[in-house]
Design a protein around this motif. Structure first.
Motif, PDB file in Angstrom:
ATOM      1  N   LEU A 289      42.076  16.889  20.420  1.00  0.00           N
ATOM      2  CA  LEU A 289      42.365  16.493  21.792  1.00  0.00           C
ATOM      3  C   LEU A 289      41.080  16.438  22.578  1.00  0.00           C
ATOM      4  O   LEU A 289      40.183  17.227  22.374  1.00  0.00           O
ATOM      5  N   LEU A 290      41.045  15.522  23.536  1.00  0.00           N
ATOM      6  CA  LEU A 290      39.859  15.349  24.343  1.00  0.00           C
ATOM      7  C   LEU A 290      40.211  15.273  25.799  1.00  0.00           C
ATOM      8  O   LEU A 290      41.355  15.203  26.177  1.00  0.00           O
ATOM      9  N   GLY A 291      39.224  15.181  26.615  1.00  0.00           N
ATOM     10  CA  GLY A 291      39.468  15.037  28.026  1.00  0.00           C
ATOM     11  C   GLY A 291      38.448  14.143  28.675  1.00  0.00           C
ATOM     12  O   GLY A 291      37.561  13.639  28.033  1.00  0.00           O
ATOM     13  N   SER A 292      38.525  13.975  29.988  1.00  0.00           N
ATOM     14  CA  SER A 292      37.602  13.117  30.705  1.00  0.00           C
ATOM     15  C   SER A 292      37.439  13.627  32.121  1.00  0.00           C
ATOM     16  O   SER A 292      38.216  14.429  32.598  1.00  0.00           O
ATOM     17  N   GLN A 293      36.399  13.179  32.781  1.00  0.00           N
ATOM     18  CA  GLN A 293      36.124  13.649  34.116  1.00  0.00           C
ATOM     19  C   GLN A 293      37.020  12.972  35.139  1.00  0.00           C
ATOM     20  O   GLN A 293      37.464  11.852  34.943  1.00  0.00           O
ATOM     21  N   VAL A 294      37.226  13.653  36.274  1.00  0.00           N
ATOM     22  CA  VAL A 294      37.990  13.048  37.350  1.00  0.00           C
ATOM     23  C   VAL A 294      37.137  11.991  38.037  1.00  0.00           C
ATOM     24  O   VAL A 294      35.979  12.225  38.352  1.00  0.00           O
TER      25      VAL A 294
ATOM     26  N   ILE B  81      30.449  16.593  20.697  1.00  0.00           N
ATOM     27  CA  ILE B  81      29.984  15.276  20.279  1.00  0.00           C
ATOM     28  C   ILE B  81      29.152  15.419  19.015  1.00  0.00           C
ATOM     29  O   ILE B  81      28.429  16.413  18.840  1.00  0.00           O
ATOM     30  N   ASP B  82      29.295  14.469  18.099  1.00  0.00           N
ATOM     31  CA  ASP B  82      28.397  14.348  16.964  1.00  0.00           C
ATOM     32  C   ASP B  82      28.182  12.862  16.729  1.00  0.00           C
ATOM     33  O   ASP B  82      28.536  12.036  17.568  1.00  0.00           O
ATOM     34  N   ASP B  83      27.607  12.517  15.577  1.00  0.00           N
ATOM     35  CA  ASP B  83      27.286  11.103  15.372  1.00  0.00           C
ATOM     36  C   ASP B  83      28.501  10.257  15.034  1.00  0.00           C
ATOM     37  O   ASP B  83      28.404   9.030  14.971  1.00  0.00           O
ATOM     38  N   LYS B  84      29.672  10.887  14.834  1.00  0.00           N
ATOM     39  CA  LYS B  84      30.868  10.142  14.476  1.00  0.00           C
ATOM     40  C   LYS B  84      31.906  10.064  15.582  1.00  0.00           C
ATOM     41  O   LYS B  84      32.702   9.125  15.617  1.00  0.00           O
ATOM     42  N   GLN B  85      31.926  11.052  16.478  1.00  0.00           N
ATOM     43  CA  GLN B  85      32.988  11.066  17.486  1.00  0.00           C
ATOM     44  C   GLN B  85      32.592  11.896  18.706  1.00  0.00           C
ATOM     45  O   GLN B  85      31.669  12.714  18.648  1.00  0.00           O
ATOM     46  N   ARG B  86      33.294  11.632  19.771  1.00  0.00           N
ATOM     47  CA  ARG B  86      33.157  12.439  20.986  1.00  0.00           C
ATOM     48  C   ARG B  86      34.527  13.009  21.325  1.00  0.00           C
ATOM     49  O   ARG B  86      35.523  12.294  21.309  1.00  0.00           O
ATOM     50  N   VAL B  87      34.564  14.309  21.615  1.00  0.00           N
ATOM     51  CA  VAL B  87      35.820  15.020  21.789  1.00  0.00           C
ATOM     52  C   VAL B  87      35.820  15.755  23.121  1.00  0.00           C
ATOM     53  O   VAL B  87      34.879  16.483  23.420  1.00  0.00           O
ATOM     54  N   PHE B  88      36.878  15.570  23.895  1.00  0.00           N
ATOM     55  CA  PHE B  88      37.087  16.320  25.127  1.00  0.00           C
ATOM     56  C   PHE B  88      38.524  16.840  25.144  1.00  0.00           C
ATOM     57  O   PHE B  88      39.388  16.278  24.482  1.00  0.00           O
ATOM     58  N   GLU B  89      38.760  17.885  25.900  1.00  0.00           N
ATOM     59  CA  GLU B  89      40.089  18.488  25.928  1.00  0.00           C
ATOM     60  C   GLU B  89      40.426  18.964  27.336  1.00  0.00           C
ATOM     61  O   GLU B  89      39.586  19.537  28.019  1.00  0.00           O
ATOM     62  N   PHE B  90      41.673  18.736  27.759  1.00  0.00           N
ATOM     63  CA  PHE B  90      42.170  19.194  29.042  1.00  0.00           C
ATOM     64  C   PHE B  90      43.360  20.126  28.856  1.00  0.00           C
ATOM     65  O   PHE B  90      44.236  19.860  28.028  1.00  0.00           O
ATOM     66  N   LEU B  91      43.403  21.190  29.658  1.00  0.00           N
ATOM     67  CA  LEU B  91      44.546  22.088  29.704  1.00  0.00           C
ATOM     68  C   LEU B  91      44.908  22.348  31.162  1.00  0.00           C
ATOM     69  O   LEU B  91      44.059  22.229  32.054  1.00  0.00           O
ATOM     70  N   PRO B  92      46.154  22.726  31.437  1.00  0.00           N
ATOM     71  CA  PRO B  92      46.498  23.120  32.800  1.00  0.00           C
ATOM     72  C   PRO B  92      45.714  24.367  33.215  1.00  0.00           C
ATOM     73  O   PRO B  92      45.325  25.190  32.376  1.00  0.00           O
ATOM     74  N   GLU B  93      45.484  24.508  34.501  1.00  0.00           N
ATOM     75  CA  GLU B  93      44.799  25.690  35.030  1.00  0.00           C
ATOM     76  C   GLU B  93      45.473  26.953  34.526  1.00  0.00           C
ATOM     77  O   GLU B  93      46.695  27.072  34.521  1.00  0.00           O
TER      78      GLU B  93
ATOM     79  N   LYS C 114      42.324  20.699  33.833  1.00  0.00           N
ATOM     80  CA  LYS C 114      40.865  20.779  33.902  1.00  0.00           C
ATOM     81  C   LYS C 114      40.272  20.610  32.515  1.00  0.00           C
ATOM     82  O   LYS C 114      40.916  20.892  31.500  1.00  0.00           O
ATOM     83  N   LEU C 115      39.039  20.146  32.486  1.00  0.00           N
ATOM     84  CA  LEU C 115      38.316  19.999  31.233  1.00  0.00           C
ATOM     85  C   LEU C 115      37.992  21.381  30.687  1.00  0.00           C
ATOM     86  O   LEU C 115      37.381  22.207  31.373  1.00  0.00           O
ATOM     87  N   THR C 116      38.403  21.657  29.455  1.00  0.00           N
ATOM     88  CA  THR C 116      38.182  22.978  28.864  1.00  0.00           C
ATOM     89  C   THR C 116      37.275  22.958  27.648  1.00  0.00           C
ATOM     90  O   THR C 116      36.808  24.012  27.220  1.00  0.00           O
ATOM     91  N   ASP C 117      37.031  21.790  27.075  1.00  0.00           N
ATOM     92  CA  ASP C 117      36.190  21.742  25.881  1.00  0.00           C
ATOM     93  C   ASP C 117      35.659  20.328  25.696  1.00  0.00           C
ATOM     94  O   ASP C 117      36.323  19.355  26.072  1.00  0.00           O
ATOM     95  N   SER C 118      34.475  20.213  25.151  1.00  0.00           N
ATOM     96  CA  SER C 118      33.908  18.906  24.829  1.00  0.00           C
ATOM     97  C   SER C 118      32.922  19.079  23.682  1.00  0.00           C
ATOM     98  O   SER C 118      32.194  20.064  23.617  1.00  0.00           O
TER      99      SER C 118
END
Length: 205
Positions: A11-16, A51-63, A45-49
Motif C-alpha cells: 500500500l502507498l500514499g500521496s501528499q495532500v 523507494i528503490d529502482d523498481k517501485q515507489r511505495v507510500f501508505e496512508f492510515l487513519p489518524e 495521514k501518510l505513515t510510510d514511504s
C-alpha cells in the motif's frame, strides 16, 4: 514487501494537494511527466514511504491507527518502467492469490475500461476468517484500481477490516460505498507531455 490483505501487495500514499494528490516526491526529485494522482480522505495521514529502482511505495492510515492495528488502509504503488501489462489479467491474478489462502472468499469479475486511453481495471475482493490467523481479522475487504500507463504500472488500493460483530462491508453501506466510489473516481494518471489531456488534479478538467 509488506502485506496489506493480499500477500504480495503493498500500500502507498500521496501528499495532500487540494482535492487530489500526487505521489510524495522529495523536494530534490525531478517529478516524472507521467504521475498517478489520488485523493487523501479526511482523517488519513501518510505513515510510510519507500523507494528503490523498481517501485515507489507510500501508505496512508487513519489518524491514531498503526500498521499492526488498523481498520482502513490506503495506498499507491508505482512500478517504474513496467509496460504492456493487461490490468484485467493482473486483477484476476490478485484475486487468485488471495483466494488460495482465504477460507471464505468472494470477488467481482474484474472490470476493464479505458480512462484517458490508459487500460484500467477495478476489482473488489472480500474474505472471512472464522478463526483469523495472527495479523488478520474476521472480515476483510479490498478494492483495487490498476492502471497501465505509458511509462509505468500503477496500483491503488483501499482496504477495510473488522471483527466478528456485524458491520456492513464498505460497498454494502450507501454512505461508505459512495465515499469509496468517489475516491476511486478521482484516481487518475496524468501526463504533462500530452497537450489537451484532462487532469483534474492539475486543474485541467
Amino acid at each position: 514487501m509488506r502485506r496489506l490483505i493480499l500477500p504480495a501487495l503493498l500500500l502507498l500514499g500521496s501528499q495532500v494537494c487540494g482535492q487530489a494528490c500526487s505521489p510524495a516526491w522529495a523536494q530534490n526529485d525531478v517529478p516524472p511527466a507521467e504521475q498517478i494522482f489520488a485523493p487523501t480522505p479526511p482523517g488519513f495521514k501518510l505513515t510510510d514511504s519507500k523507494i528503490d529502482d523498481k517501485q515507489r511505495v507510500f501508505e496512508f492510515l487513519p489518524e491514531g491507527q498503526t500498521a499492526k492495528s488498523w481498520t482502513e488502509r490506503i495506498g499507491i504503488v508505482v512500478f517504474f518502467g513496467m509496460k504492456g501489462r493487461n490490468p484485467k489479467d493482473l486483477a484476476s491474478a490478485l484475486q487468485n492469490e488471495w483466494r488460495a489462502s482465504c477460507p471464505a472468499f468472494s470477488s467481482n469479475a474484474p472490470e476493464q475500461r479505458l480512462e484517458k486511453n490508459y487500460p484500467t481495471s477495478i476489482t473488489t475482493m472480500a474474505c472471512s476468517y472464522p478463526e483469523p490467523p495472527p495479523g488478520r481479522m474476521h472480515r476483510e475487504f479490498v478494492m483495487a484500481k490498476i492502471v497501465q500507463g505509458a511509462d509505468s504500472l500503477y496500483l491503488v488500493q483501499r482496504a477495510w477490516r473488522g471483527g466478528p460483530e456485524y458491520a456492513p462491508l464498505p460497498l454494502t453501506d450507501k454512505s461508505t460505498g459512495d465515499a469509496w466510489a468517489k475516491f476511486f473516481s478521482q484516481v487518475e494518471v496524468c501526463d504533462t507531455r500530452l497537450r489537451g489531456q484532462p487532469c483534474a488534479a492539475l486543474g485541467k478538467p
